[in-house]
Design an enzyme around this catalytic site. Structure first.
Site, PDB file in Angstrom:
ATOM      1  N   ASP A   8      12.599  36.012  26.609  1.00  0.00           N
ATOM      2  CA  ASP A   8      13.832  36.797  26.448  1.00  0.00           C
ATOM      3  C   ASP A   8      13.962  37.727  27.654  1.00  0.00           C
ATOM      4  OD1 ASP A   8      16.163  37.859  25.142  1.00  0.00           O
ATOM      5  OD2 ASP A   8      14.995  39.620  24.598  1.00  0.00           O
ATOM      6  N   SER A   9      15.157  38.241  27.831  1.00  0.00           N
ATOM      7  CA  SER A   9      15.380  39.207  28.906  1.00  0.00           C
ATOM      8  C   SER A   9      14.560  40.482  28.666  1.00  0.00           C
ATOM      9  CB  SER A   9      16.861  39.573  28.972  1.00  0.00           C
ATOM     10  OG  SER A   9      17.252  40.165  27.752  1.00  0.00           O
ATOM     11  N   CYS A  71      16.740  33.983  23.507  1.00  0.00           N
ATOM     12  CA  CYS A  71      17.776  34.833  24.090  1.00  0.00           C
ATOM     13  C   CYS A  71      19.080  34.053  24.062  1.00  0.00           C
ATOM     14  CB  CYS A  71      17.368  35.154  25.525  1.00  0.00           C
ATOM     15  SG  CYS A  71      18.601  36.064  26.464  1.00  0.00           S
ATOM     16  N   GLU A 156      16.860  48.515  24.094  1.00  0.00           N
ATOM     17  CA  GLU A 156      15.890  48.553  25.209  1.00  0.00           C
ATOM     18  C   GLU A 156      15.413  49.982  25.478  1.00  0.00           C
ATOM     19  OE1 GLU A 156      14.478  46.001  27.469  1.00  0.00           O
ATOM     20  OE2 GLU A 156      15.043  44.797  25.746  1.00  0.00           O
ATOM     21  N   CYS A 190      22.664  37.926  19.144  1.00  0.00           N
ATOM     22  CA  CYS A 190      21.811  38.473  20.210  1.00  0.00           C
ATOM     23  C   CYS A 190      20.503  38.836  19.536  1.00  0.00           C
ATOM     24  CB  CYS A 190      22.452  39.706  20.839  1.00  0.00           C
ATOM     25  SG  CYS A 190      21.341  40.561  21.974  1.00  0.00           S
ATOM     26  N   THR A 191      19.395  38.427  20.140  1.00  0.00           N
ATOM     27  CA  THR A 191      18.108  38.588  19.454  1.00  0.00           C
ATOM     28  C   THR A 191      17.640  40.050  19.417  1.00  0.00           C
ATOM     29  OG1 THR A 191      16.974  38.006  21.508  1.00  0.00           O
ATOM     30  CG2 THR A 191      17.379  36.243  19.930  1.00  0.00           C
ATOM     31  N   HIS A 192      18.343  40.921  20.127  1.00  0.00           N
ATOM     32  CA  HIS A 192      18.047  42.354  20.009  1.00  0.00           C
ATOM     33  C   HIS A 192      18.638  42.954  18.725  1.00  0.00           C
ATOM     34  CE1 HIS A 192      17.067  42.077  24.263  1.00  0.00           C
ATOM     35  NE2 HIS A 192      16.705  43.343  24.279  1.00  0.00           N
TER      36      HIS A 192
END
Ligand code: DGL
Length: 271
Positions: A8-9, A71, A156, A190-192
């Site tokens: 993922d990012s 992601c 983040e 979105c995986t976040h």
């Protein structure tokens, strides 16, 4: 060791890793978060492709026969190119899978109104990947997408459970439901976003179902390995997980502990 690679990012893919490890604890895993260059969501198609390909090459160099792009942005903007143009001549016997198709496969079974909302990064929404994939499988569904550019930075930067996040969450949900009031199912694309789940739930009317991807991605991977015993046989099964970040391992340890509910032990740095 021949682990499953998960990319993922940043930290978001840890929500996918968590679900996959819960369903399949027996495999070895390598997780790579490109935290130094996150977020990807606002980056161009070419840049997301270039960064994702670099990550894939690193994971292949570490003997992963199979990689999951955990992601949505990378799945939307880089996956097809990697599958069609990179793998066939560079690694014809290895596989890279994404998270959009498995989500599109299940959503038709959840909506009754046939009106689906997708909340995701700007890159994922602009790519129209969810519309395209959902319409292939459920052509009668109306899909309305909305980008949430503030949400990944909230996660983040560790702001996701603070009261300051509420405004940004409520505003996007109200906007989406204003665009289509018939929506009864929203994909958190979105995986976040699972980290924001409680706040999203709080501002969504109770009749709306929220689709958080983790368990569906894990079930889809499980099914994939059942259908591809040759790949399954190539994966080592020691139950280990190693983490890599392009940021500082100390910062990664601190944040990742919040995502996975335990302190990750084995953390390395990749350029
Ligand atoms: N977690 C990622 C996704 O699923 C991307 C977030 C970002 O880097 O913008 O889209």
């Amino acid at each position: 060791m021949t682990p499953i690679g998960i990319f993922d990012s940043g930290y978001g893919g840890l929500t996918i890793l968590n679900s996959i490890r819960r369903q399949m604890p027996q495999y070895d895993y390598i997780y790579f978060g490109d935290n130094a260059r996150a977020p990807y969501g606002t980056r161009s198609f070419d840049v997301v492709y270039e960064f994702t390909l670099e990550a894939v090459k690193q994971l292949f160099a570490n003997d992963c026969p199979l990689i999951i792009l955990g992601c949505n942005t990378a799945s939307a903007k880089a996956l097809r190119n990697i599958q069609q143009n990179y793998l066939p001549h560079s690694y014809p016997d290895r596989r890279v899978l994404g998270v959009i198709r498995p989500t599109a496969e299940i959503v038709g079974q959840h909506t009754r109104t046939r009106h689906i909302g997708v909340l995701a990064t700007e890159g994922t929404i602009r790519s129209e990947s969810y519309n395209l994939e959902i319409h292939k499988l459920s052509p009668d569904c109306t899909v309305t997408g909305l980008a949430c550019p503030m949400w990944v930075p909230l996660v983040e930067n560790g702001e996701y459970n603070k009261p300051s996040a509420d405004y940004f969450i409520r505003e996007r949900i109200d906007t989406l439901l204003g665009m289509d009031p018939h929506i009864d199912t929203i994909i958190l694309g979105c995986t976040h976003y699972p980290l924001l789940y409680d706040k999203i739930r709080q501002y969504c009317p109770p009749h709306i179902e929220l689709i958080s991807q983790g368990e569906y991605i894990a079930a889809s991977l499980c099914d994939y390995l059942r259908r591809h015993p040759d790949m399954d046989a190539r994966l080592s099964k020691g139950g280990t997980v190693r983490y890599y970040t392009s940021e500082s391992p100390d910062r990664f340890r601190e944040q990742a502990t919040l995502f996975i509910g335990e302190m990750p032990k084995d953390i390395g740095h990749w350029e």
